[in-house]
Design a protein around this motif. Structure first.
Motif, PDB file in Angstrom:
ATOM      1  N   HIS A 253      -7.251   8.016  13.079  1.00 35.59           N
ATOM      2  CA  HIS A 253      -6.445   7.074  12.294  1.00 35.59           C
ATOM      3  C   HIS A 253      -5.291   6.537  13.128  1.00 35.59           C
ATOM      4  CE1 HIS A 253      -3.282   6.047   9.294  1.00 35.59           C
ATOM      5  NE2 HIS A 253      -4.315   5.443   8.731  1.00 35.59           N
ATOM      6  N   ARG A 256      -6.799   4.373  16.046  1.00 33.32           N
ATOM      7  CA  ARG A 256      -7.530   3.166  15.667  1.00 33.32           C
ATOM      8  C   ARG A 256      -6.629   2.137  14.970  1.00 33.32           C
ATOM      9  NH1 ARG A 256     -13.246   3.423  15.272  1.00 33.32           N
ATOM     10  NH2 ARG A 256     -14.062   5.314  16.187  1.00 33.32           N
ATOM     11  N   GLU A 261      -4.572  -3.279  14.811  1.00 38.14           N
ATOM     12  CA  GLU A 261      -3.465  -4.246  14.725  1.00 38.14           C
ATOM     13  C   GLU A 261      -3.540  -5.223  15.887  1.00 38.14           C
ATOM     14  OE1 GLU A 261      -0.328  -0.986  12.864  1.00 38.14           O
ATOM     15  OE2 GLU A 261       0.025  -1.818  14.861  1.00 38.14           O
ATOM     16  N   ARG A 410       6.108  12.374   3.273  1.00 38.12           N
ATOM     17  CA  ARG A 410       5.621  11.124   2.686  1.00 38.12           C
ATOM     18  C   ARG A 410       6.567   9.944   2.904  1.00 38.12           C
ATOM     19  NH1 ARG A 410       5.867   8.088  -1.754  1.00 38.12           N
ATOM     20  NH2 ARG A 410       3.950   7.153  -2.533  1.00 38.12           N
ATOM     21  N   GLN A 413       6.404   8.627   6.413  1.00 44.88           N
ATOM     22  CA  GLN A 413       5.108   8.483   7.061  1.00 44.88           C
ATOM     23  C   GLN A 413       4.934   7.165   7.810  1.00 44.88           C
ATOM     24  OE1 GLN A 413       2.039   9.901   4.695  1.00 44.88           O
ATOM     25  NE2 GLN A 413       0.685  10.096   6.427  1.00 44.88           N
ATOM     26  N   THR A 414       5.508   6.139   7.267  1.00 44.08           N
ATOM     27  CA  THR A 414       5.299   4.852   7.914  1.00 44.08           C
ATOM     28  C   THR A 414       6.491   4.463   8.779  1.00 44.08           C
ATOM     29  OG1 THR A 414       6.149   3.835   5.921  1.00 44.08           O
ATOM     30  CG2 THR A 414       3.760   3.936   6.150  1.00 44.08           C
TER      31      THR A 414
ATOM     32  N   GLU B   7      -2.929  -1.352   2.555  1.00 44.52           N
ATOM     33  CA  GLU B   7      -2.886  -0.827   3.930  1.00 44.52           C
ATOM     34  C   GLU B   7      -1.443  -0.398   4.230  1.00 44.52           C
ATOM     35  OE1 GLU B   7      -5.016  -0.445   6.884  1.00 44.52           O
ATOM     36  OE2 GLU B   7      -3.075   0.384   7.472  1.00 44.52           O
ATOM     37  N   ASP B   8      -1.293   0.823   4.800  1.00 40.71           N
ATOM     38  CA  ASP B   8       0.077   1.303   5.017  1.00 40.71           C
ATOM     39  C   ASP B   8       0.716   0.745   6.282  1.00 40.71           C
ATOM     40  OD1 ASP B   8      -1.686   2.817   6.529  1.00 40.71           O
ATOM     41  OD2 ASP B   8      -0.334   4.538   6.621  1.00 40.71           O
ATOM     42  N   SER B   9      -0.109   0.342   7.263  1.00 33.58           N
ATOM     43  CA  SER B   9       0.461  -0.212   8.488  1.00 33.58           C
ATOM     44  C   SER B   9       0.883  -1.660   8.222  1.00 33.58           C
ATOM     45  CB  SER B   9      -0.568  -0.163   9.613  1.00 33.58           C
ATOM     46  OG  SER B   9      -0.199  -1.069  10.624  1.00 33.58           O
ATOM     47  N   LEU B  12      -0.619  -4.398  10.594  1.00 37.50           N
ATOM     48  CA  LEU B  12      -2.035  -4.688  10.347  1.00 37.50           C
ATOM     49  C   LEU B  12      -2.187  -5.440   9.019  1.00 37.50           C
ATOM     50  CD1 LEU B  12      -4.951  -4.337  11.282  1.00 37.50           C
ATOM     51  CD2 LEU B  12      -5.034  -2.174  10.056  1.00 37.50           C
ATOM     52  N   ASP B  32       0.917   1.131  -0.485  1.00 39.53           N
ATOM     53  CA  ASP B  32       0.415   2.435  -0.914  1.00 39.53           C
ATOM     54  C   ASP B  32      -0.274   2.293  -2.272  1.00 39.53           C
ATOM     55  OD1 ASP B  32       2.482   2.208  -2.725  1.00 39.53           O
ATOM     56  OD2 ASP B  32       3.848   3.471  -1.576  1.00 39.53           O
ATOM     57  N   ARG B  34       0.626   3.367  -5.179  1.00 38.29           N
ATOM     58  CA  ARG B  34       1.537   3.001  -6.283  1.00 38.29           C
ATOM     59  C   ARG B  34       1.650   1.478  -6.384  1.00 38.29           C
ATOM     60  NH1 ARG B  34       6.847   2.150  -6.236  1.00 38.29           N
ATOM     61  NH2 ARG B  34       6.923   2.697  -4.024  1.00 38.29           N
ATOM     62  N   ASP B  51      -7.465   0.848   2.465  1.00 33.82           N
ATOM     63  CA  ASP B  51      -7.360   1.856   3.536  1.00 33.82           C
ATOM     64  C   ASP B  51      -7.450   3.231   2.855  1.00 33.82           C
ATOM     65  OD1 ASP B  51      -6.877   3.200   5.887  1.00 33.82           O
ATOM     66  OD2 ASP B  51      -4.705   2.868   5.870  1.00 33.82           O
ATOM     67  N   MET B  53      -6.433   6.475   4.419  1.00 37.02           N
ATOM     68  CA  MET B  53      -5.319   7.389   4.730  1.00 37.02           C
ATOM     69  C   MET B  53      -4.002   6.693   4.452  1.00 37.02           C
ATOM     70  SD  MET B  53      -6.788   9.370   8.044  1.00 37.02           S
ATOM     71  CE  MET B  53      -5.604  10.691   8.040  1.00 37.02           C
ATOM     72  N   PRO B  55      -0.016   6.914   2.685  1.00 29.31           N
ATOM     73  CA  PRO B  55       1.013   7.921   2.413  1.00 29.31           C
ATOM     74  C   PRO B  55       0.967   8.319   0.942  1.00 29.31           C
ATOM     75  CG  PRO B  55       1.996   5.759   2.753  1.00 29.31           C
ATOM     76  CD  PRO B  55       0.547   5.627   3.084  1.00 29.31           C
ATOM     77  N   GLY B  56       1.102   9.607   0.680  1.00 29.28           N
ATOM     78  CA  GLY B  56       1.032  10.076  -0.707  1.00 29.28           C
ATOM     79  C   GLY B  56      -0.394  10.131  -1.178  1.00 29.28           C
ATOM     80  N   ALA B  80      -9.957   4.251   9.553  1.00 32.49           N
ATOM     81  CA  ALA B  80     -10.214   4.767  10.908  1.00 32.49           C
ATOM     82  C   ALA B  80     -11.187   5.926  10.852  1.00 32.49           C
ATOM     83  CB  ALA B  80      -8.895   5.225  11.528  1.00 32.49           C
ATOM     84  N   LEU B  81     -11.433   6.459   9.639  1.00 29.13           N
ATOM     85  CA  LEU B  81     -12.366   7.583   9.505  1.00 29.13           C
ATOM     86  C   LEU B  81     -13.778   7.042   9.687  1.00 29.13           C
ATOM     87  CD1 LEU B  81     -10.749   9.310   6.415  1.00 29.13           C
ATOM     88  CD2 LEU B  81     -10.395   9.807   8.817  1.00 29.13           C
TER      89      LEU B  81
END
Lengths: 454, 224
Positions: A253, A256, A261, A410, A413-414, B7-9, B12, B32, B34, B51, B53, B55-56, B80-81
């Protein structure tokens, strides 16, 4: 391939054959001795009867024919022979059964007073012989003193009986061994059933079914210990595989995502060139930098995981701490963080790369996660490193997970460049350098202490 | 087409969303689960890009809750999995497709078109209606073999109408499919877009296949 059943049968078979040989030989020897002794006793009785019946009458040796016949000396077919010799070995008298032949002298005849021996008659008949020295009653003449009597009996019946005994022992013994081996084959198979069952169960366990365990209640007492150890091993394997899978997933993860990106931004830029702005290019640069940092951290983790081969060098503790704080000075100022550092001078030897990784990661974490305007305390000595900072958002449960690879709280995380590998690297590096890592949370202050034996 | 991208990124997410917008899609972004739930409660989507993976709460958990609440919006997993087990788990929970990072934008667009087409019961990406031949995959339209140049927004409007032939779509419904939550179109934006599309597709005496249902909305139909 080795088989316990085959090996057991082979060993038991060899042992049984050896036992059969020893017992058979003992039995045959006992049988042989008993029969020969009986045979010899009969010979002795006959010789004594003949000696008693021998008389000297008018200068001649006489032996009553009726007595001879009574004792059993008759025609040749009866297989009973005797011959009387002078002291010098000259024949004086012989049984009719010898006809015109003489008895061969057994070994020791003429030397010993009496004795036994095996002889062969000129026509090939095998005989058992006994000789004794005697002087007939009423013998006053010197030529009739110390006479020798040699009695012999055909031992054909004795030999046949002994051969029959050998045959019986061999046949019954061999048969018993064969039957025992057949029975043993099944008995050993039955005895090995729990092992077969265990083997089948273990064979069915593969990487995808590591959660399976052996039912210890089904195992016999002899395999309980093995089963328990195997279950423990499976438990450890499952934990290890789960950890590795989680690590692979997270690594995939983390690697990738920046790649995705970069690729997406490049494709967007190629398809719609008007999207390519300085901010857009900065984004690509940041993604590349994050990827580079992640790869660097993964290779550092790999180095820390490897054992042996580290190069220990003298570390200037004050210089290394100052360099680290200088590198973080922008963020320290931006977040109005205060640092209190106490450095105890002394000679300190360590792997410089792993030491920088430990110190750098602990300080970076403290700077990134401390609340604005708070105090970070760093204490370093040749045997000890401690970094302490405020951590209002952390819980005891978080502390338990902090060293897991790619673990991030959490809310954070980002948060930019933190990969979640920092404390994993610290832990691996400390383990590699044979130190002790202690993380504790007290009064909302996180203290990470590392100690080395003096 | 209105798409929810979870998507968390941020980089991206922004880049993919930007590319899809340039392709004429309306894209709402969620960092996320939520945020994704909030968007889902407010709008209906043609497709959700998810996505795993996050957060949370994980993406799989969101997918599971969607399907449990009988929401059959097509979902494409972007993750990515990459192991077979991961893919099978995602598809078994109700995902319609699975795309492993890093992916090509072109492939993502094609997969979005494919899952939407499958959901609307069309076997091919080319739809013929009257004199028009609409290729959703290549995002182009031909009239009697001659290509007509449309903007991304105009093509999206055509796609929205053509995917529901004979069904009257209200202005609000069309707006929802054309504009993301961050965009605030003018009150007559849909009418203006319909006017422009009619002019390009059916010039002169060419009979229009897009009809107005006064007080109700618009419908695309060959024969009235």
């Amino acid at each position: 391939m080795k088989s316990i059943r085959r090996e057991l049968l082979f060993l038991i078979g060899v042992a049984a054959l050896l036992l059969l040989f020893i017992c058979g030989f003992g039995l045959y020897f006992t049988f042989y001795q008993t029969l020969t002794n009986q045979f010899d006793a009969t010979l002795v009785s006959k010789a004594e009867a003949l000696m008693t019946a021998t008389e000297i009458d008018e200068n001649e040796l006489e032996l009553d024919p009726d007595v001879q016949s009574f004792i059993g000396y008759g025609p040749r077919s009866l297989g009973e022979y005797f011959e009387i010799f002078t002291r010098e070995g000259e024949p004086l008298h012989q049984s009719h059964s010898l006809e015109d032949t003489h008895l061969p002298r057994p070994q020791g005849f003429g030397l010993d007073e009496s004795g036994y021996g095996d002889i062969y008659l000129p026509d090939g008949i095998s005989c058992r012989a006994y000789w004794a020295t005697f002087t007939p009653s009423d013998s006053e003449m010197p030529q009739f003193t110390d006479l020798r009597i040699l009695v012999a009996s055909d031992r054909g019946d004795l030999d046949r009986t002994l051969k029959a005994a050998v045959l019986a022992i061999s046949l019954f013994g061999g048969g018993a061994v064969l039957i025992s081996l057949v029975i043993l084959y099944f008995v050993v198979g039955f005895g090995l059933t729990p092992l077969d069952r265990l083997s089948n169960k273990v064979q069915k366990i593969d990487v995808r079914r590591l959660s399976e365990r052996l039912d210890l209640n089904e195992l016999p007492a002899e395999l309980q210990g093995f089963g328990e150890k195997l279950n423990e091993l499976l438990e450890r394997l499952e934990v290890s595989f789960t950890r590795e899978r989680r690590f692979s997933s997270h690594a995939a993860h983390e690697l990738r995502t920046p790649l995705a990106e970069i690729r997406a931004m490049v494709e967007l830029g190629i398809a719609w060139p008007d999207e390519v702005t300085p901010t857009f290019l900065t984004g690509i640069g940041e993604a590349v930098a994050e990827l580079e940092q992640l790869i660097e951290r993964l290779s550092l983790l790999s180095r820390a995981d490897k054992h042996g081969g580290e190069s220990l060098e003298e570390i200037d503790l004050e210089l290394s701490v100052n360099e680290t704080l200088h590198r973080l000075s922008d963020e320290l100022h931006a977040r109005s963080l205060k640092v209190s550092s106490r450095i105890e001078p002394g000679k300190f030897y360590s792997d410089p790369i792993l030491w920088r990784a430990i110190l750098g990661n602990l300080c970076e974490n403290a700077v990134s996660y401390s609340p604005e305007g708070s105090l970070i305390t760093i204490e370093v000595s040749p045997h000890h490193l401690s970094v302490e900072n405020e951590a209002p958002d952390l819980s005891e449960e978080d502390v338990a997970h902090m060293c897991e690879r790619f673990w991030r709280k959490r809310e954070t995380q980002t948060k930019g460049h933190h990969s979640g590998l920092g404390l994993s690297i610290v832990r691996s590096s400390v383990e590699h350098l044979k130190g002790k890592l202690c993380i504790c949370l007290q009064n909302k202050r996180l203290q990470i202490q590392i100690s080395w034996d003096p | 087409m209105r798409i929810l991208l979870v998507e968390d990124s941020q980089r991206l997410r922004n880049t993919v969303a930007r590319a899809l917008v340039r392709l004429g899609q309306a894209v709402d972004e969620a960092a996320d689960v939520r945020e994704a739930r909030q968007c889902r409660d407010l709008y209906s989507y043609d497709v959700i890009l998810l996505d795993l993976m996050l957060p949370g709460e994980s993406g799989l958990s969101f997918l599971e809750s969607l399907r449990r609440s009988r929401d059959d919006t097509p979902v494409i997993i972007l993750t990515a999995l990459h192991t077979v087990g991961d893919r099978v788990r995602g598809l078994a929970l109700g995902a319609d497709d699975y795309l492993v990072k890093p992916f090509a934008i072109e492939e993502l667009a094609a997969r979005i078109e494919a899952v939407v087409r499958r959901r609307s019961g069309q076997a091919h990406s080319v739809l013929r209606i009257g004199a028009l031949e609409i290729d959703f995959s290549a995002r182009r339209v031909l009239r009697r073999g001659e290509e007509i140049s449309l903007t991304a927004r105009e093509f999206s409007l055509l796609e929205c109408l053509a995917r529901h032939p004979g069904r009257v779509l209200s202005r609000e419904q069309i707006e929802e499919h054309l504009y993301a939550e961050t965009q605030s179109p003018l009150s007559n934006a849909v009418d203006a877009a319909i006017y422009s599309l009619r002019r390009k597709l059916f010039p002169g005496d060419e009979p229009s296949l897009i009809h107005t249902r006064r007080g109700l909305g618009y419908v695309m139909q060959e024969n009235l």
